[in-house]
Design a protein around this motif. Structure first.
Motif, PDB file in Angstrom:
ATOM      1  N   GLN A  80       0.796  -1.146  -0.094  1.00  0.00           N
ATOM      2  CA  GLN A  80       0.077   0.026  -0.136  1.00  0.00           C
ATOM      3  C   GLN A  80       1.031   1.400  -0.032  1.00  0.00           C
ATOM      4  OE1 GLN A  80      -2.580  -0.229   3.450  1.00  0.00           O
ATOM      5  NE2 GLN A  80      -3.670  -2.028   2.404  1.00  0.00           N
ATOM      6  N   GLN A  81       1.823   1.254   0.770  1.00  0.00           N
ATOM      7  CA  GLN A  81       2.776   2.493   0.631  1.00  0.00           C
ATOM      8  C   GLN A  81       3.470   2.747  -0.584  1.00  0.00           C
ATOM      9  OE1 GLN A  81       5.475   1.360   4.030  1.00  0.00           O
ATOM     10  NE2 GLN A  81       3.962   2.117   5.479  1.00  0.00           N
ATOM     11  N   LEU A  82       3.785   1.521  -1.269  1.00  0.00           N
ATOM     12  CA  LEU A  82       4.622   1.568  -2.555  1.00  0.00           C
ATOM     13  C   LEU A  82       3.750   1.841  -3.634  1.00  0.00           C
ATOM     14  CD1 LEU A  82       6.910  -1.326  -2.263  1.00  0.00           C
ATOM     15  CD2 LEU A  82       7.773   0.968  -1.947  1.00  0.00           C
ATOM     16  N   ARG A  83       2.122   1.451  -3.504  1.00  0.00           N
ATOM     17  CA  ARG A  83       1.543   1.551  -4.692  1.00  0.00           C
ATOM     18  C   ARG A  83       0.581   2.728  -4.937  1.00  0.00           C
ATOM     19  NH1 ARG A  83      -0.717  -3.367  -3.884  1.00  0.00           N
ATOM     20  NH2 ARG A  83      -2.719  -2.634  -2.954  1.00  0.00           N
ATOM     21  N   GLY A  84       0.454   3.647  -3.980  1.00  0.00           N
ATOM     22  CA  GLY A  84      -0.357   4.766  -4.224  1.00  0.00           C
ATOM     23  C   GLY A  84      -0.856   5.105  -5.411  1.00  0.00           C
ATOM     24  N   ALA A 128       7.795 -18.310 -18.303  1.00  0.00           N
ATOM     25  CA  ALA A 128       6.937 -18.822 -19.466  1.00  0.00           C
ATOM     26  C   ALA A 128       5.627 -19.136 -19.190  1.00  0.00           C
ATOM     27  CB  ALA A 128       7.970 -19.932 -20.136  1.00  0.00           C
ATOM     28  N   GLY A 129       4.851 -18.760 -19.933  1.00  0.00           N
ATOM     29  CA  GLY A 129       3.491 -19.396 -19.646  1.00  0.00           C
ATOM     30  C   GLY A 129       2.575 -19.016 -18.374  1.00  0.00           C
ATOM     31  N   ARG A 130       3.067 -17.966 -17.444  1.00  0.00           N
ATOM     32  CA  ARG A 130       2.734 -17.683 -16.329  1.00  0.00           C
ATOM     33  C   ARG A 130       1.626 -16.692 -16.694  1.00  0.00           C
ATOM     34  NH1 ARG A 130       5.831 -14.722 -11.116  1.00  0.00           N
ATOM     35  NH2 ARG A 130       4.047 -14.047 -10.003  1.00  0.00           N
ATOM     36  N   ASP A 131       0.256 -16.994 -15.945  1.00  0.00           N
ATOM     37  CA  ASP A 131      -0.821 -16.364 -16.002  1.00  0.00           C
ATOM     38  C   ASP A 131      -0.556 -15.056 -14.909  1.00  0.00           C
ATOM     39  OD1 ASP A 131      -3.057 -15.177 -15.914  1.00  0.00           O
ATOM     40  OD2 ASP A 131      -4.452 -16.970 -15.539  1.00  0.00           O
ATOM     41  N   PHE A 132      -0.264 -13.811 -15.573  1.00  0.00           N
ATOM     42  CA  PHE A 132      -0.039 -12.534 -14.891  1.00  0.00           C
ATOM     43  C   PHE A 132      -1.292 -11.920 -14.279  1.00  0.00           C
ATOM     44  CE2 PHE A 132       3.466 -12.667 -18.508  1.00  0.00           C
ATOM     45  CZ  PHE A 132       4.595 -12.878 -17.384  1.00  0.00           C
ATOM     46  N   PHE A 133      -2.290 -12.326 -14.927  1.00  0.00           N
ATOM     47  CA  PHE A 133      -3.597 -11.605 -14.337  1.00  0.00           C
ATOM     48  C   PHE A 133      -3.930 -11.564 -13.005  1.00  0.00           C
ATOM     49  CE2 PHE A 133      -3.664 -11.868 -19.219  1.00  0.00           C
ATOM     50  CZ  PHE A 133      -4.079 -10.614 -19.455  1.00  0.00           C
ATOM     51  N   PRO A 134      -3.965 -12.671 -12.193  1.00  0.00           N
ATOM     52  CA  PRO A 134      -4.119 -12.846 -10.795  1.00  0.00           C
ATOM     53  C   PRO A 134      -3.175 -11.675 -10.174  1.00  0.00           C
ATOM     54  CG  PRO A 134      -4.165 -14.826 -11.518  1.00  0.00           C
ATOM     55  CD  PRO A 134      -3.695 -14.098 -12.670  1.00  0.00           C
ATOM     56  N   ASP A 135      -1.828 -11.777 -10.698  1.00  0.00           N
ATOM     57  CA  ASP A 135      -1.019 -10.741  -9.749  1.00  0.00           C
ATOM     58  C   ASP A 135      -1.296  -9.354 -10.179  1.00  0.00           C
ATOM     59  OD1 ASP A 135       0.649 -12.707  -8.701  1.00  0.00           O
ATOM     60  OD2 ASP A 135       1.916 -12.957 -10.712  1.00  0.00           O
ATOM     61  N   LEU A 136      -1.921  -9.065 -11.470  1.00  0.00           N
ATOM     62  CA  LEU A 136      -2.118  -7.741 -11.727  1.00  0.00           C
ATOM     63  C   LEU A 136      -3.398  -7.302 -10.894  1.00  0.00           C
ATOM     64  CD1 LEU A 136      -1.956  -5.285 -14.025  1.00  0.00           C
ATOM     65  CD2 LEU A 136      -3.731  -6.346 -15.307  1.00  0.00           C
ATOM     66  N   ALA A 137      -4.466  -8.114 -10.827  1.00  0.00           N
ATOM     67  CA  ALA A 137      -5.727  -8.138  -9.875  1.00  0.00           C
ATOM     68  C   ALA A 137      -5.143  -7.433  -8.416  1.00  0.00           C
ATOM     69  CB  ALA A 137      -6.465  -9.154 -10.160  1.00  0.00           C
ATOM     70  N   ASN A 138      -4.286  -8.296  -8.075  1.00  0.00           N
ATOM     71  CA  ASN A 138      -4.048  -8.162  -6.434  1.00  0.00           C
ATOM     72  C   ASN A 138      -2.936  -7.192  -6.373  1.00  0.00           C
ATOM     73  OD1 ASN A 138      -5.563 -10.108  -5.653  1.00  0.00           O
ATOM     74  ND2 ASN A 138      -4.005 -11.929  -6.302  1.00  0.00           N
ATOM     75  N   GLY A 139      -2.504  -6.323  -7.480  1.00  0.00           N
ATOM     76  CA  GLY A 139      -1.588  -5.152  -7.231  1.00  0.00           C
ATOM     77  C   GLY A 139      -0.046  -5.654  -7.103  1.00  0.00           C
ATOM     78  N   HIS A 140       0.284  -6.981  -7.341  1.00  0.00           N
ATOM     79  CA  HIS A 140       1.782  -7.406  -7.348  1.00  0.00           C
ATOM     80  C   HIS A 140       2.407  -6.910  -8.597  1.00  0.00           C
ATOM     81  CE1 HIS A 140       0.095 -10.672  -4.393  1.00  0.00           C
ATOM     82  NE2 HIS A 140       0.244  -9.529  -3.942  1.00  0.00           N
ATOM     83  N   ILE A 141       1.731  -6.848  -9.718  1.00  0.00           N
ATOM     84  CA  ILE A 141       2.307  -5.983 -10.893  1.00  0.00           C
ATOM     85  C   ILE A 141       1.663  -4.933 -11.288  1.00  0.00           C
ATOM     86  CG2 ILE A 141       3.557  -8.284 -11.533  1.00  0.00           C
ATOM     87  CD1 ILE A 141       1.897  -8.562 -13.516  1.00  0.00           C
ATOM     88  N   ASP A 142       2.241  -4.080 -12.276  1.00  0.00           N
ATOM     89  CA  ASP A 142       1.532  -2.926 -12.680  1.00  0.00           C
ATOM     90  C   ASP A 142       1.052  -2.941 -14.097  1.00  0.00           C
ATOM     91  OD1 ASP A 142       2.113  -1.415 -10.467  1.00  0.00           O
ATOM     92  OD2 ASP A 142       4.314  -1.440 -11.041  1.00  0.00           O
ATOM     93  N   ILE A 143       1.920  -3.676 -14.932  1.00  0.00           N
ATOM     94  CA  ILE A 143       1.603  -3.630 -16.522  1.00  0.00           C
ATOM     95  C   ILE A 143       1.860  -5.355 -16.735  1.00  0.00           C
ATOM     96  CG2 ILE A 143       2.424  -2.839 -18.571  1.00  0.00           C
ATOM     97  CD1 ILE A 143       3.333  -0.596 -17.021  1.00  0.00           C
TER      98      ILE A 143
END
Length: 297
Positions: A80-84, A128-143
């Motif tokens: 939360q501190q990193l993501r504002g 390879a083959g990783r589903d990035f979308f859960p990480d996007l939804a949870n705020g672990h990645i930005d793009i």
């Protein structure tokens, strides 16, 4: 062990259901189950006991959750501190990078962008083959720089901002010693007798390959899997089977890329959450990559 697995375990423990946990986390149930099984193997004990009435923590599972709960809380506070949403002090982008980013030359554009904007740091996730979308939804990645899953594959699709970057012909990838490697085009019917090479089971790439097989009634004689794109392409180069991918994979990985007939196009996209529309770093990168990719057309 990683924070994603800890999040999965705590969500299942709280909801008492793998299905409910997967829905809450925007991840497929098979992927969540597989991730927890891998963690249990690493730990050497079972975390959950499955019964007809629900899922319950084992004795060791209760102890494990008690120990990781403070870790998860600390992680959430840090994120939360990193993501504002519009906080310029962060100046750090976490980017999920699909394999076609490298074969299409877009990764070199990313490096140029960072050379220009020296105040922006970046972390690249490239499994390879990783589903990035859960990480996007949870705020672990930005793009995410990759293609979208097939229609209906994302539960939060309406929350996504999606822009096309690169359009390529979809091809069957095979060894350059395969007798068909000089064909001008190929159909799915032509690979009915081939072994298929794909990513790990339940990964996004694997689900796409399975959907293709169902749609075109392909029954592969054998399937090879790997979580490493270079291993997958090495199998292709050695003639152990075929796979499906963009035309740029041919030259980049040293394999034959035969366009599909009828023609199919595949798009690499720039994807992020609409709530981050005001993030200046994301906007800068999107506009820069769009300009670079347009010059290639």
């Amino acid at each position: 062990m990683d924070i994603r697995q800890l999040t999965y375990v705590l969500s299942v423990a709280e909801s008492g259901s793998f299905l409910k946990a997967s829905e809450n986390l925007h991840v497929s149930q098979p992927a969540l189950t597989l991730s927890i099984k891998k963690l249990e193997t690493e730990l050497g004990f079972s975390l959950f006991r499955r019964t007809p009435h629900g899922v319950y923590l084992t004795e060791m599972g209760v102890i494990f959750c008690q120990q990781i709960q403070p870790v998860k809380i600390t992680w959430d506070v840090l994120m939360q501190q990193l993501r504002g949403d519009c906080d310029r002090s962060r100046r750090h982008l976490r980017i999920g990078v699909g394999a076609r980013v490298f074969s299409s030359g877009v990764f070199e554009d990313l490096v140029r962008f960072l050379d220009i904007h020296t105040d922006i740091n970046a972390t690249f996730i490239t499994e390879a083959g990783r589903d990035f979308f859960p990480d996007l939804a949870n705020g672990h990645i930005d793009i995410i720089l990759d293609r979208l899953p097939l229609q209906g594959g994302i539960s939060f699709a309406k929350k996504l901002a999606v822009y096309d970057l690169i359009c390529e012909r979809q091809c069957v990838l095979m060894s350059i010693v395969d007798p068909r490697h000089k064909w001008k085009c190929i159909t799915f019917n032509d690979i009915q007798e081939d072994a298929l090479i794909t990513s790990l089971e339940h990964s996004m790439e694997d689900r796409i390959i399975k959907d293709i097989c169902v749609a075109h009634k392909i029954v592969p004689k054998r399937i090879y899997r790997s979580d490493n794109i270079y291993t997958i392409m090495d199998f292709v180069k050695k003639g152990k089977g075929v796979t499906v991918g963009p035309e740029s994979f041919g030259e980049y990985y040293g394999v034959a890329a035969i366009p599909l007939e009828p023609e199919e196009m595949t798009y690499m996209k720039f994807i992020y959450l609409k709530r981050n529309d005001c993030d200046q770093d994301i906007s800068l990168l999107r506009k820069y990559l769009n300009q670079r990719c347009n010059r290639r057309k």
